[in-house]
Scaffold this motif. Structure first.
Motif, mmCIF file in Angstrom:
data_model
loop_
_atom_site.group_PDB
_atom_site.id
_atom_site.type_symbol
_atom_site.label_atom_id
_atom_site.label_comp_id
_atom_site.label_asym_id
_atom_site.label_seq_id
_atom_site.Cartn_x
_atom_site.Cartn_y
_atom_site.Cartn_z
ATOM 1 N N MET A 59 -51.739 23.474 8.677
ATOM 2 C CA MET A 59 -52.951 23.872 8.964
ATOM 3 C C MET A 59 -52.885 25.538 8.738
ATOM 4 S SD MET A 59 -55.875 23.366 11.683
ATOM 5 C CE MET A 59 -56.588 21.945 10.867
ATOM 6 N N GLU A 60 -51.907 25.993 9.274
ATOM 7 C CA GLU A 60 -51.553 27.369 9.482
ATOM 8 C C GLU A 60 -51.111 27.964 8.264
ATOM 9 O OE1 GLU A 60 -48.324 30.379 11.384
ATOM 10 O OE2 GLU A 60 -48.748 28.598 12.379
ATOM 11 N N MET A 61 -50.481 27.156 7.330
ATOM 12 C CA MET A 61 -50.100 27.592 5.964
ATOM 13 C C MET A 61 -51.599 27.401 5.017
ATOM 14 S SD MET A 61 -47.853 25.521 3.113
ATOM 15 C CE MET A 61 -49.108 24.224 3.027
ATOM 16 N N ASP A 62 -52.404 26.450 5.199
ATOM 17 C CA ASP A 62 -53.433 26.332 4.472
ATOM 18 C C ASP A 62 -54.220 27.467 4.925
ATOM 19 O OD1 ASP A 62 -52.827 24.034 3.288
ATOM 20 O OD2 ASP A 62 -53.813 22.725 4.672
ATOM 21 N N THR A 63 -54.316 27.879 5.880
ATOM 22 C CA THR A 63 -55.290 28.986 6.473
ATOM 23 C C THR A 63 -54.974 30.295 5.592
ATOM 24 O OG1 THR A 63 -55.748 27.923 8.524
ATOM 25 C CG2 THR A 63 -56.221 30.314 8.453
ATOM 26 N N TYR A 64 -53.590 30.492 5.697
ATOM 27 C CA TYR A 64 -53.215 31.641 5.189
ATOM 28 C C TYR A 64 -53.514 31.588 3.414
ATOM 29 C CZ TYR A 64 -49.794 34.602 2.852
ATOM 30 O OH TYR A 64 -49.240 35.806 2.157
ATOM 31 N N LEU A 65 -53.235 30.404 2.823
ATOM 32 C CA LEU A 65 -53.324 30.314 1.537
ATOM 33 C C LEU A 65 -54.887 30.567 1.039
ATOM 34 C CD1 LEU A 65 -50.907 27.595 0.554
ATOM 35 C CD2 LEU A 65 -50.892 29.927 -0.126
#
Length: 91
Positions: A82-88
């Motif tokens: 989820m943290e990666m998705d938020t960044y992307l």
């Protein structure tokens, strides 16, 4: 029944092949026998050349390598997907 096979090969290739086989815990003869069995079964020999990227991809790879070396344009590591998705999503 076992038999001997004498072949000529580059000394350095033989030494490297023996070292690699030893790392795998196998004698070189086991490796050669395996490849010969595959040759018999498949009835073909496959030679391949290392794939080289086209000019556009090569430039991109060089840019990425430079960025990594310069520690630029690098994200993560991320603790969760989820943290990666938020960044992307923020890009």
């Amino acid at each position: 029944m076992k038999t001997m096979l004498n072949i000529k090969m580059d000394k350095k290739i033989k030494e490297e092949a023996q070292k690699t086989a030893k790392v795998l815990g196998l004698p070189l003869s086991v490796i050669v026998n395996r490849y010969l069995k595959e040759f018999i079964y498949e009835r073909r020999v496959e030679f391949s050349e290392a794939l080289l990227p086209n000019a556009k991809t090569q430039k991109l790879l060089e840019r990425v390598e430079k960025d990594i070396k310069d520690n630029k344009n690098i994200a993560g590591p991320f603790a969760t997907p989820m943290e990666m998705d938020t960044y992307l999503d923020s890009l």
